[in-house]
Every structure is written in structure tokens, then in C-alpha cells.
Design a protein around this motif. Structure first.
Motif, PDB file in Angstrom:
ATOM      1  N   SER A  81       0.677  -1.555  -0.106  1.00  0.00           N
ATOM      2  CA  SER A  81       0.302   0.040   0.176  1.00  0.00           C
ATOM      3  C   SER A  81       0.317   1.021  -0.133  1.00  0.00           C
ATOM      4  O   SER A  81       0.441   2.381  -0.509  1.00  0.00           O
ATOM      5  CB  SER A  81      -0.635   0.200   1.379  1.00  0.00           C
ATOM      6  OG  SER A  81      -1.856  -0.695   1.154  1.00  0.00           O
ATOM      7  N   ARG A 105      -8.172  -4.448  -0.646  1.00  0.00           N
ATOM      8  CA  ARG A 105      -8.941  -2.838  -0.581  1.00  0.00           C
ATOM      9  C   ARG A 105      -9.317  -3.133   1.058  1.00  0.00           C
ATOM     10  O   ARG A 105      -9.592  -4.857   0.880  1.00  0.00           O
ATOM     11  CB  ARG A 105     -10.102  -2.615  -1.784  1.00  0.00           C
ATOM     12  CG  ARG A 105      -9.757  -2.612  -3.143  1.00  0.00           C
ATOM     13  CD  ARG A 105     -10.642  -2.493  -4.145  1.00  0.00           C
ATOM     14  NE  ARG A 105     -11.526  -3.839  -3.791  1.00  0.00           N
ATOM     15  CZ  ARG A 105     -11.283  -4.289  -5.527  1.00  0.00           C
ATOM     16  NH1 ARG A 105     -10.319  -3.971  -5.759  1.00  0.00           N
ATOM     17  NH2 ARG A 105     -11.765  -5.465  -5.943  1.00  0.00           N
ATOM     18  N   TRP A 106      -9.610  -1.822   1.505  1.00  0.00           N
ATOM     19  CA  TRP A 106     -10.139  -1.610   2.618  1.00  0.00           C
ATOM     20  C   TRP A 106     -11.926  -2.138   2.267  1.00  0.00           C
ATOM     21  O   TRP A 106     -12.547  -1.818   1.723  1.00  0.00           O
ATOM     22  CB  TRP A 106     -10.344  -0.442   2.983  1.00  0.00           C
ATOM     23  CG  TRP A 106      -8.121   0.256   3.906  1.00  0.00           C
ATOM     24  CD1 TRP A 106      -7.415  -0.090   2.945  1.00  0.00           C
ATOM     25  CD2 TRP A 106      -8.318  -0.072   5.017  1.00  0.00           C
ATOM     26  NE1 TRP A 106      -6.117   0.283   3.950  1.00  0.00           N
ATOM     27  CE2 TRP A 106      -7.207   0.335   4.490  1.00  0.00           C
ATOM     28  CE3 TRP A 106      -9.001   0.059   6.298  1.00  0.00           C
ATOM     29  CZ2 TRP A 106      -6.191   0.874   6.065  1.00  0.00           C
ATOM     30  CZ3 TRP A 106      -8.512   0.498   7.055  1.00  0.00           C
ATOM     31  CH2 TRP A 106      -6.692   0.422   7.140  1.00  0.00           C
ATOM     32  N   VAL A 151     -10.702   1.223  -0.900  1.00  0.00           N
ATOM     33  CA  VAL A 151     -11.980   0.662  -0.162  1.00  0.00           C
ATOM     34  C   VAL A 151     -13.473   0.397  -1.368  1.00  0.00           C
ATOM     35  O   VAL A 151     -13.784   0.908  -2.355  1.00  0.00           O
ATOM     36  CB  VAL A 151     -12.391   1.926   0.678  1.00  0.00           C
ATOM     37  CG1 VAL A 151     -13.585   1.423   1.524  1.00  0.00           C
ATOM     38  CG2 VAL A 151     -11.800   3.183   0.641  1.00  0.00           C
ATOM     39  N   LEU A 202     -15.089  -0.276   9.589  1.00  0.00           N
ATOM     40  CA  LEU A 202     -14.364  -0.191   8.680  1.00  0.00           C
ATOM     41  C   LEU A 202     -13.309  -0.978   8.505  1.00  0.00           C
ATOM     42  O   LEU A 202     -12.267  -1.711   9.696  1.00  0.00           O
ATOM     43  CB  LEU A 202     -13.411   0.911   8.290  1.00  0.00           C
ATOM     44  CG  LEU A 202     -12.492   1.249   7.354  1.00  0.00           C
ATOM     45  CD1 LEU A 202     -13.117   1.098   6.243  1.00  0.00           C
ATOM     46  CD2 LEU A 202     -11.469   2.599   7.708  1.00  0.00           C
ATOM     47  N   CYS A 203     -13.400  -2.698   7.360  1.00  0.00           N
ATOM     48  CA  CYS A 203     -12.005  -3.035   8.517  1.00  0.00           C
ATOM     49  C   CYS A 203     -11.105  -3.356   7.246  1.00  0.00           C
ATOM     50  O   CYS A 203     -10.797  -2.352   5.725  1.00  0.00           O
ATOM     51  CB  CYS A 203     -12.726  -5.033   7.887  1.00  0.00           C
ATOM     52  SG  CYS A 203     -13.937  -5.118   8.476  1.00  0.00           S
ATOM     53  N   ARG A 204      -9.833  -3.678   7.168  1.00  0.00           N
ATOM     54  CA  ARG A 204      -8.274  -2.897   7.072  1.00  0.00           C
ATOM     55  C   ARG A 204      -8.881  -4.567   5.845  1.00  0.00           C
ATOM     56  O   ARG A 204      -8.770  -5.074   5.510  1.00  0.00           O
ATOM     57  CB  ARG A 204      -7.284  -3.338   7.420  1.00  0.00           C
ATOM     58  CG  ARG A 204      -7.275  -2.452   8.822  1.00  0.00           C
ATOM     59  CD  ARG A 204      -6.132  -2.544   9.600  1.00  0.00           C
ATOM     60  NE  ARG A 204      -5.160  -3.673  10.031  1.00  0.00           N
ATOM     61  CZ  ARG A 204      -4.282  -4.178  10.356  1.00  0.00           C
ATOM     62  NH1 ARG A 204      -3.794  -2.581  11.793  1.00  0.00           N
ATOM     63  NH2 ARG A 204      -3.419  -5.014  11.334  1.00  0.00           N
ATOM     64  N   PRO A 205      -7.013  -3.990   4.738  1.00  0.00           N
ATOM     65  CA  PRO A 205      -7.386  -5.924   3.302  1.00  0.00           C
ATOM     66  C   PRO A 205      -7.310  -6.862   4.425  1.00  0.00           C
ATOM     67  O   PRO A 205      -7.446  -7.725   3.570  1.00  0.00           O
ATOM     68  CB  PRO A 205      -5.702  -4.928   2.592  1.00  0.00           C
ATOM     69  CG  PRO A 205      -5.877  -3.555   2.853  1.00  0.00           C
ATOM     70  CD  PRO A 205      -6.742  -3.169   4.584  1.00  0.00           C
ATOM     71  N   CYS A 252      -8.656   8.240   8.333  1.00  0.00           N
ATOM     72  CA  CYS A 252      -8.602   7.948   7.042  1.00  0.00           C
ATOM     73  C   CYS A 252      -7.544   9.206   6.969  1.00  0.00           C
ATOM     74  O   CYS A 252      -6.470   8.582   6.235  1.00  0.00           O
ATOM     75  CB  CYS A 252      -9.140   8.500   6.119  1.00  0.00           C
ATOM     76  SG  CYS A 252     -10.886   6.767   6.406  1.00  0.00           S
TER      77      CYS A 252
END
Ligand SMILES: Cc1cc2nc3c(=O)[nH]c(=O)nc-3n(C[C@H](O)[C@H](O)[C@H](O)COP(=O)(O)OP(=O)(O)OC[C@H]3O[C@@H](n4cnc5c(N)ncnc54)[C@H](O)[C@@H]3O)c2cc1C
Ligand SMILES: Cc1cc2nc3c(=O)[nH]c(=O)nc-3n(C[C@H](O)[C@H](O)[C@H](O)COP(=O)(O)OP(=O)(O)OC[C@H]3O[C@@H](n4cnc5c(N)ncnc54)[C@H](O)[C@@H]3O)c2cc1C
Lengths: 638, 638
Positions: free
Chosen positions: A359, A491-492, A538, A603-606, A626
Motif C-alpha cells: 500500500s 482493498r479496505w 475501499v 471499517l476493516c483493513r485489507p 482515514c
């Protein structure tokens, strides 16, 4: 080559991975998914073919699923559903005194199992190859230069390598990844890169080049490991069990192709001395096995692999150098193979690190996010070492095992060993708790606690991986695991639990959050498919708590079903938690601890860990989070 | 080649399959499993790449599972869980008036789904290749000679073929299966074989060579089929649905890769006349779709494939010639593709026939067993034609569809269309009912009948495929579907439901049946691994109704865990029906309708259909059945 004399004509690449074991391959899988320029090098001619690790925790299977290979792994693996314990029966024989389930129900949608390291590496290599990333084998690493500190230097790392002159014969055609590399008179190549991952195992060359020490000690416990086809009348030879006899201990682990693995405790070596492995033969392991299993008979048809090791636990003093060179897997922590965590934790180190590096390379995340690798993974490594030490001494203290002690011991470490309770809260890559205080962070009700299925970690917890429950796809009523939405596509994932949209006040709240996210200034929108198409970083999903027919999919704001000229509207982004036609819904809202009327946002991370959660109104907090970690959108990298 | 002039130097092979569509490939899959010498020829350069059939019933998935490919099919397929129905709403628009589940719960452990014919053919081809059977493409069939009637002739069938001179370009390297064939001046080869299967589709060359007529008629209904990426605001575009508007009917079927298939009713052609397909364009299908879907908008991003057909139903007068040449699939029955049965029934024809031919070739079965192909499959073909005719006229009679009629219509044909209710009782390859009268052939209790899950066909029924419930593997507590024991390895399966062996009288009965089966004179024993090793043609399984620890596996007679020098005892043959650690057992005894104390014995054919069932004492009846169909053991063939 005509320019062979021009020493130091480097090849440039974004990322170099040293070592193509489980950890290195997992790092490369991410690179393949992010379409990052990567070179992955291994000094051996072939991947592991026999022996080595085999235990796969449910968390590792969730990760495999996110790369699309879990169904294959599960269909080939030996199951591991129950663990049995044997002890002396007081009259010269053995007795089974306890049977415990291997994995508590409800922990994961995958069941822990056993598959050989070689097959796992083969599958990971396939994931890499599908993204165009090929392993270069027979590569000798010669020198890792000092990391350039000049900020303006784009490729601050230099590594010298050479294709081995008398390589072993690889079983498959070698890819010509290095066809364009320059080499000097001695066949030496210079590669310059932005980041380097040392995934080169317990005797890590990378770690030694960096001058990082691994602290710890060896014990004087010796164990042998042997994979064979047994011929025995011992009844539990085809399932996981521990036999603690007066003559020592054995762990039985069934494997594929009628093979069984035995971990055999050997007589202690002279205290303080390193074991001379070369003196121990397979026949010695067999004869110890016979003694331990007596009065059961024991012979074998064939031996597939064996090794001997002296138990020791070490952990590296540092996990990285200058946040440019990182160590993962056995390179950073070693321990006994007894608790079956080696491959799992190593894979998970790389799973944690590599998406962050990719990333940063892609200009999505700020480079400061890389510090979180050590913050997040060092505690796991430390706990691993502790659990290993405790386990080894627990099983080695002959006679210590009894019914109560065993259960207590297992309960104590169960959460850690399952792999699903790993918690990154406190890391800079997870929103701090005080930003949002969602109601579902409360303790679950007593009733829920008492049920076997309702483990504490079934709720949404900041820093933990999001558990998975089944919901129904709006577009076609398909039963879908929430976990399957969190694929490792780089992607998030923003999950909007909309609540019940038939309730007017809630419909208003949902419209507000949708408007906030749809605003052109919103950083989520700027990173979503709506603005970025397939360049999105995202993915947005809506999960409703009302029947699918109460809200037509296309009536939702476009951010939930972005349009694409060649494929039309996106239909795989909207779900409902309603008892569907087959009753497969699992009350996801209830299990996550989300109020069915009010919903929430997550919100979840990749890597599937929950980075942020809050009420639908909490978009400002989300925006703040963010802005701390993401680069400005459309920033140029390179 | 030097011997090119010697015309008529034939190549000999056991079996020739003409056509490598779904039916031909399935026939070859069996041949691969039986290690039978087979040639499979297709005149096209490549397998199907787009379009054609896609619906897979749960029975087809059970069959795929028995060849090891179901998990891949299911992970790639579009699900089909719910069917929706639309009609005019009376004010110029459309309304959804009913949603029905596509497959009743409990019918099968697999869920019907949709995957393209090309992908299915690819997977079947892989099963063939794993057994060393490769498809020969670009092969022109020239002549099928008269079948020699002389009993002493071992290869009574002669077929002349030629590799095409200007073949299309195959996408993959062609295998050199035919490298040793002799050819004459014109490139013609002569192949002589024992059996031939004509799987060459609706315009079957084999059928025409045999002079067998296909009786039936065309209707004047015309339908177009088109696979496209739709751009529409019609809400149910991603799930199976039927739209009956005033302008005609459309069936919507979602497919992989954002594709949707539309079956579109076109204006009838002139009565009695064959439709001129060439005149119908994709644009005409699109414009009809627009009319039918109005007021919803309809555009498309891309078209993948389309075709047009006039509905007609035909069935061949005979299914075979001299019980040497057989017809399967579309070669023997054609119908409209509307009910999604084409690929399924065709595959199942071949699945029924080919193991019998292979068993005769291998000297396992008497050749008289081949007559059962037509006995068993003609009724299925006839029912297929009937259901198709009814379905087409039901959906074509505009406005006839209403809520009640629809439900009634679906209930009427549900059992047939699911594919699991196919019943071969009455065939010579199924024991006649009066030989054994097991108690579980009674009607199930009313209670069971009322529950959705307890369908009538969940019980063991002579002639039907054995349904599958989960039990637990004795050796390692692994949850196991009984269906997974019935793999298509070419062997018959004798399931001994032992009952509760803790009950002494039952232990005695079980010992008696075990003794009877273990007797050297017993034809089951003679065909089991105990005497035949991997040449066995019968697998024996025990399924107990008592906890696994109450009876150690190795204490059972050896017939249940035969010994092998290189792999030791067999551990995958003994199961229990007890509530296991995860509660995954499904009360198999109860659902099969077997008394938990008394047990029973069940013999399944290699194709999973129940050939015999009876009380544990009924081994004499079993013996009688075996003596009727099996060849003497160790008989020489060839
Ligand atoms: C002999 C042995 C037996 C084991 N037995 C068990 C067991 O029974 N149970 C269990 O759970 N775990 C076992 N393990 C541990 C388990 O295999 C590891 O925990 C796991 O493989 C760690 O993965 P990794 O990718 O970090 O390291 P590794 O799997 O060690 O991979 C490191 C890779 O780097 C390559 N490499 C090393 N140095 C260089 C270099 N200088 N340049 C280029 N490439 C390099 C190596 O060839 C190797 O492919 C065993 C390990 C070994 C070595
Ligand atoms: C154009 C078309 C569209 C269809 N659309 C649908 C649909 O929309 N939905 C649906 O359910 N079903 C559809 N079907 C029907 C479905 O494909 C068939 O029911 C199914 O494929 C039958 O399988 P089969 O193996 O019996 O025959 P086929 O699939 O027809 O296979 C026959 C094979 O034999 C080969 N062959 C033919 N003659 C010779 C010869 N002389 N020598 C050597 N090889 C020969 C052919 O090349 C072909 O590969 C369609 C079929 C066709 C042809």
C-alpha cells in the motif's frame, strides 16, 4: 552479455522477498494482488516436498479463503476434530482418560486441519503465479548493503545475488524472471529495491546481515519427528492424541496418504549441550515409540521423513531496520514445532506486513504505517514463545497431566492457539477506542456468554479480525458468509450495517450517512469504485436488517452499487440479515452485537481486522482516522 | 508410413466413444476409473467455449462429487436458490407475484446451481486425463460396419475414421493418442472394438448409421437464447425468474462473470414450418426483451452467445443395437432446453451405461446386464419428454400462470426435475422386491411426512440412489457424509448397518452376518479387498448405531478393515451414527428408516443406486442376487 564488465548496473524493483517458505510466499501473494513489482528469491532448488509443518489453524484457513484456496486445502487436508489423551493405567498398560474437541464450535467457519507444508507452498505459489509473480530458485544471497538514509533515494536498499553455479535440479522448468538482469564477471547481480522482506527462516541470512540478534535459549529437551505409515493396534493412531507413558511422550498427528506423524520425546541430552542430531536414526525413534506404546504393538510399512531437534525459543531483538527491511516468520521467532504454530504464525506475520508495504509502494498509505508491523506482531511472537515454553514443560513433566490440569491448560491458551483472537488494538493502524464507543462493545449478555457458540470474540472488537456470519445476497438470495466479502484483494472494506430501513427515523439516519460518504470531499468516496473504478482502495458493502424486498437494490444510493460501462451495476455489494428461504441466516446482527434498528459502520483493513467502528453518525471520526493513515488520493508515486 | 498400403490393419480397443460432449465425457470418466482401453473421438477441434447448457441438478452434483469435482463446480457456479415469477399488473406494468425455493431442503447435500457447459466439459476432461484417457479431436467418423454376430468374435464392431484434413485450430496441444494407428492412402483408420457408445448429440451420426429413427414432432413455438451482460433496472435480473408479460415470456438465468442468460419466447413461426434461424438476429432478441420487460429499461454491455430453436421432442426407437452399440444423451432424446435438463439427463445416461460396459469388459458382470440400460433409462427419457412438453405448453399459454397453478405444476414435477427420485426398480440389475422385505420399506410415519426435510425419498428405496446423511468416522471422529463413501471408483458398496452392538443379541446377529460374508465361499468376500486387494470389485463398510468407543475398530472382523502390506489396516471403512462432538450427526438410522437395534444390509451399485437391502440374516438373498449378475470370480476375460 556485452555489458558484463559494467559491475553495479542494478536492476530496480519495488520489493524483494528473501525466502520462499510459507512466510515469503504469503508476502508475495499480497504483492501479486497489489500488482507491485516484486522479486522473490530462494536459495534452494525446490520447494519443501516432505515433512516440516502441517497444522493449519482456523484463522490461517480464513486467510487462505481470502486468497481463494481454502476449499482446495480443506478438501485435501486431514481433519482434526478431536484430541485424545492417554496415560499409564497403573498395571503396566495405557488408558485413554480424556477426549477434547480440537476447536470450539462457533469460533470460525473453517475447521482446523492438517496438510503438508509442501502442498501449502504449492498452492501459495499458484496464487503468486496467477498474479504474474514467479519464484526464482537456486539464488544465492551474497550481500545486503547498508540502507541509504537519504530521503530522496527511491531505491535505498541494495542486495547482491548470484544464480548458483552447480544448482540442484529443479523439478519444474525455471522461469526466466531474471533474463534482463545485468551480471558481472562472477555472475553477480545487483538488485536495488524500495523494501525488502527477510523470510529466510530460522537461520535468517537477512537477520544476520542486519546484525540483529535473536535472544533466547535452548532447553535440553530433545524431540524426534517422523512421518511414517504405521502398522499398529493402538486404537487412536488415526487421530490427534497425546500419549504420556512412563517411557516418555508421543504426539500422534494423522496426515494425508495413510501417513501418521509422531512427535517423540527422546532422552534428554547432557544438560547444556547441543544435541548431536547426526547420531539419532529413524530406528532409534521407532524403538522409543515401541517402548512408549507398549503393550500395543508398533511396526511400520514405510518412513517418509524424519528430523530431530532440541527445543529452544528465540525472538529477534528488532523486527526491522529503518522501516525498510523487515523480518517475518521463523526469521524473527523460533520455537518448538510442538504446538503446530510455526507455519501459521509465520504466514500471519507476512499477511500482516506485506499489504502495508504494498500500500505504501502504491501510494495508498503513508509510510508511517509500517511501524505498526512490529507494534502488532511482536506481542504475538512473545505470546507464542510463552505458550510454547509452557506447553513443552507441561507435556514434558511426566505424569503431570491429569484430567483437570489438561482442561485448564487448554482453556488458558485456547484463544491464542485458534489464531482468531489476535488483537491489534493499540496499534496506530487501528482507531483508538475513545474515538467511537459503539454500544456493541459492551459485554455480551450472560445468556450469550453461557452458550458455547457465543464466544466473546464473536462480537465486533476493534483490532480483531471480523468474525463471519451468513447473510443473504440481495440480488439473488444467495447465502453468503460476511467473511467471504473480505477477500484479500488489497482493498479496505467499509461495511454499513444499515439497520431496519422500514423504520422511518432509521431511513433518515441511513440517508445521512450515505450522503456523507457520497460527498465528493469524503475520503471514502474518493477511494471507492464510484470515483476510482477498478483502482479503488475501499470496497463498500451494505448489510440491511430488513427483508430484501422491502428496499429495492437500485433504490439505494449509487455508492452501494457503482456503475461500470462494461459490466453494468455492481450487484455483489448489498446483503440482508433475514431468515431466508433455507434458514441459513445466522442472526448476524445479534451475533455481532449490533442493534437491529440502529445499525452501525465498520471499517476493516485489507487483512480483515476491524480498524474502526461506530454509530452511523460517526463519519467524522472515520474521516479523521482515514486522514491519519491514507495518502491524499491520486498522489503520484514513482 | 511403410504399411500405409495395408488397408484394414485395424487398431483394437475395448471401447469407442463417439462424441466428447457431456455424455461422451462422462462415459469416458468411467472408463478411466475402470482402467478400460478406450478411445474417445470428437469431430470438432475444441470443446464448447460459450453458451449451451448450464443448469446442474443436485443429483448431477452428487455424481460430480463421486468423481471428486463437486467442490470446484460449487465454488465456481452461480447459485440457484430461489425462483421468482412476474406477471402483468393490470395497469401496463409488471408485478412479482410469487417466490419459490428452487430446491426443497433435505433433498440432497448439494444445492442445484449453474455453470457453463464448457467448464463442466473441461472438468470432466480432467477426470479422464487423470486416468490417462485423452480426447481425440478433429476426428471424422466415416462408417460404422455391421456388428458381427459371431459369438467368438472378440471385437465385433468396426468403425472407420479419419483425422480431418483442414482442421480448425485447437487451443491446446493435441495428444498423440493415435500415433500407432495404421492409416490407408486416404488417411482412413480402422478401429475395431468390443463396445461403442454413440454420444454424438441430437443429430447423432451413430444413430443414423444404425438406422434407428427418432420419433416425435416439432411444435411451432420458437425460443431464442442469449447470454449477455445486461444493463437494466429490472430488480430480479441476477436471479432465476420467469416473466410472463402480454408480449411473451422470458426466463432469466444468472451465469458466471456478470452474464445473464435469457430464454425469450419469439412469435410463432408459420404452423408446421421449420424456423429459419438465420433470419433471427441478436438485435431481434433484444428488442423482444425490451417489449416484454417494459416498463423496466433494458440495454446490454456485451453479448457472449446466442441461438434460436424451434421446440421439438423426439426419442429414439431403440437405445442400442445388439447390445454392442449404445446411444446416450441428446443422441437418444431431444427436447427444449427450457427445463434445464439436457446436460443432466445426458450425463446420467452415460453414468448409468458406462460402468456396466466397463464391468462386462473387465469380466466382473455378465453381459446380460447391459440390457438394463434401456430398461432403466427409457422411462427417464420418456418422462423427460413428457415434462418438457407440459412445461413448454404451461409457460407458453400466456396468462395461464397464476399462484395456485404454478405451485401445483411445480409440485407435480419437482421430484423428477431434482434428479434424485429416478427409480430403477424393476430392472434386472436391482433385486426384486419380494426377495427381501425390510421393515424400512414401510411408509414413513406421518410425523416424518409432514416435515419438509423428511421427504419420502429420504428413506432407503430399492432402485433409487442412496440418500446421504452425516455419520462419524470411527478412526478419527471425522464427520462424513455417507454419500462420500459411494465414490465412483467402479466398485459396488456393501453397507452393513450393524445396529447397536452393545445389545448382546444384536452382537450375535452381527457376528453371524460377518461370518457369512467372511466365508471363503461367499461371493462378496471373493470380490472384496480381503481377497482381491486393489482389484476388489466390492467395498465393505460398517455403520454402527453405538458410540465408537464401545467397539474398538480392530476388534471387528477383518473383512471390515482389510490389511495391506504397504498401507497397514484400512481405517476408512467403519463409521458410527452417534451424536458426535459437534452435533453434526444427522440421525442417519432414523432418516434411512433403519431400526437402531437391528440394523440391516444394503448393497449399492457403483452408480450409488440401491440394488439390494434386507435384514442382516438375508445374506442368502444377497448371494442369489450376486450369482445372477456377477461373473464367476477370477474368470479370465480376453
Ligand atoms: C527441518 C524442519 C522441520 C520442521 N518441522 C516442523 C514440524 O514438525 N511442525 C511444525 O509445526 N513446524 C515445523 N517446522 C517449522 C516450520 O516449517 C516453520 O515454522 C515454517 O516453515 C516457517 O516458515 P518461514 O517461511 O518463516 O521459514 P521457512 O519455511 O524456513 O522458509 C525459509 C525459506 O528461505 C530460504 N532461505 C533461507 N536462507 C536463504 C537465503 N540466504 N537466501 C535465499 N533463500 C533463503 C529457505 O530455502 C526456505 O525456503 C520445521 C522446520 C524445519 C526447517
Ligand atoms: C446450440 C445448442 C444450444 C443449447 N442450448 C442449451 C440451453 O440453452 N440449455 C440447455 O439446458 N441445454 C442446451 N443445449 C442442450 C445441451 O447442450 C445438451 O442437452 C447436452 O450438451 C447433451 O449432451 P450430449 O453429450 O448428449 O451431446 P452434445 O453436447 O451435443 O455433444 C455431442 C458431441 O459429439 C460430437 N459429434 C457429433 N457428431 C459427431 C461425429 N459424427 N463424430 C464425432 N463427434 C461427433 C459433437 O462435436 C459434440 O462435441 C444446447 C445444445 C446446443 C447444440
Amino acid at each position: 552479455m556485452s555489458w558484463a564488465m559494467e559491475i553495479e548496473t542494478p536492476t530496480y524493483t519495488d520489493l524483494v522477498v528473501i525466502g520462499a517458505g510459507p512466510a515469503g510466499l504469503m508476502a508475495a501473494c499480497w504483492a501479486a494482488r497489489y500488482h507491485v513489482n516484486v522479486r522473490i528469491l530462494d536459495d534452494k532448488p525446490e520447494r519443501v516436498l516432505t515433512g516440516h509443518a502441517d497444522g493449519l489453524t482456523c484463522r490461517t484457513l480464513e486467510i487462505f479463503d481470502s486468497f481463494g484456496i481454502a476449499h482446495e486445502v480443506c478438501s485435501e487436508a486431514s481433519v482434526d476434530v478431536q484430541m485424545r489423551y492417554w496415560r499409564p493405567n497403573g498395571v503396566g498398560g495405557l488408558e485413554r482418560f480424556q477426549s477434547l474437541i480440537s476447536q470450539k464450535p462457533g469460533v470460525s467457519r473453517f475447521q482446523q486441519c492438517l496438510l503438508s507444508q509442501g502442498r501449502i507452498e504449492e498452492l501459495l505459489e499458484r496464487v503468486c503465479a496467477e498474479g504474474g509473480v514467479l519464484v526464482e530458485r537456486n539464488m544465492e544471497t551474497l550481500e545486503l548493503g547498508p540502507i541509504e538514509e537519504d530521503e530522496s533515494c527511491k531505491y535505498p536498499i541494495e542486495v547482491k545475488i548470484r544464480r548458483k553455479v552447480n544448482p540442484g535440479t529443479p523439478s519444474e522448468q525455471e522461469p526466466a524472471v531474471d533474463a534482463n538482469d545485468s551480471i558481472d564477471d562472477h555472475g553477480i547481480k545487483v538488485i536495488r529495491c524500495k523494501y525488502l522482506i527477510g523470510a529466510d527462516g530460522a537461520h535468517s541470512w537477512t537477520r544476520r546481515q542486519l546484525g540483529i540478534a535473536a535472544t533466547g535459549a535452548s532447553t535440553d529437551e530433545c524431540w524426534g519427528v517422523i512421518d511414517l505409515v504405521p502398522l499398529t493396534n493402538f486404537p487412536d493412531i488415526r487421530q490427534s492424541c497425546v500419549i504420556s507413558s512412563l517411557h516418555g511422550n508421543i504426539h500422534v498427528v494423522p496426515r494425508e496418504r495413510q501417513l501418521v506423524r509422531l512427535y517423540i520425546q527422546l532422552e534428554s541430552a547432557t544438560p547444556g549441550e547441543r544435541l548431536d542430531r547426526s547420531k539419532i536414526t529413524a530406528e532409534m525413534l521407532i524403538s522409543t515409540t515401541k517402548k512408549i506404546l507398549h503393550p500395543y504393538t508398533f511396526e511400520y510399512a514405510s518412513i517418509d521423513w524424519f528430523t530431530v531437534y532440541q527445543v529452544g525459543q528465540r525472538i529477534a531483538d528488532k523486527f526491522s531496520a529503518a522501516e525498510r527491511v523487515f523480518l517475518v516468520g521463523d526469521a524473527v521467532h523460533t520455537h518448538s514445532p510442538k504446538i503446530g504454530q510455526g507455519m501459521n504464525v509465520s504466514l500471519q506475520d507476512a499477511y500482516n506486513l506485506s499489504w502495508k508495504i504494498c500500500s505504501v509502494i502504491k501510494g495508498i498509505l503513508k509510510s508511517s504505517s509500517l511501524a505498526s508491523y512490529e507494534t502488532e506482531r511482536r506481542p504475538v511472537a512473545e505470546e507464542l514463545i510463552d505458550v510454547d515454553r509452557e506447553t513443552v514443560s507441561f507435556y514434558c513433566s511426566r505424569g503431570a497431566i491429569d484430567r483437570g490440569g489438561l482442561q485448564e491448560f487448554r482453556n488458558k491458551h485456547y484463544r491464542f492457539l485458534s489464531g482468531v483472537a489476535v488483537d491489534y488494538s493499540g496499534s496506530e493502524m487501528i482507531s483508538p477506542k475513545h474515538v467511537s464507543l459503539p454500544r456493541f462493545d459492551d459485554e455480551p449478555s450472560t445468556e450469550a456468554c453461557e452458550s458455547l457458540v457465543e464466544e466473546r470474540f464473536s462480537h465486533i472488537c476493534l483490532g480483531q479480525r471480523l468474525p463471519s456470519y451468513r447473510v443473504v445476497k440481495h440480488a439473488n438470495a444467495e447465502p453468503t458468509s460476511v467473511g467471504s466479502l473480505l477477500s484479500s484483494n488489497g482493498r479496505w472494506k467499509l461495511l454499513i450495517f444499515t439497520g431496519d430501513l422500514r423504520v422511518e427515523a432509521q431511513a433518515v439516519r441511513f440517508n445521512n450517512v450515505s450522503k456523507a460518504i457520497s460527498a465528493t470531499s469524503c475520503s471514502i468516496r474518493q477511494r471507492s469504485a464510484l470515483d476510482m473504478g477498478c483502482q479503488a482502495s475501499v470496497d463498500i458493502f451494505a448489510i440491511m436488517a430488513c427483508p430484501r424486498d422491502s428496499v429495492p437494490l437500485l433504490s439505494l444510493p449509487e455508492i452501494y452499487h457503482p456503475w461500470n460501462e462494461s459490466t453494468g451495476w455492481e450487484y455483489d455489494t448489498v446483503y440482508t440479515d433475514e431468515p431466508d428461504v433455507y434458514g441459513v441466516c445466522e442472526d448476524a446482527y445479534g451475533r455481532y452485537g449490533i442493534d437491529r434498528t440502529r445499525g452501525c459502520l465498520v471499517l476493516c483493513r485489507p487483512d480483515q481486522h476491524v480498524a474502526y467502528c461506530g454509530e452511523l453518525e460517526h463519519t467524522a471520526g472515520l474521516e479523521l482516522f482515514c486522514s491519519r493513515i491514507f495518502m491524499e488520493t491520486r498522489s503520484e508515486c514513482d
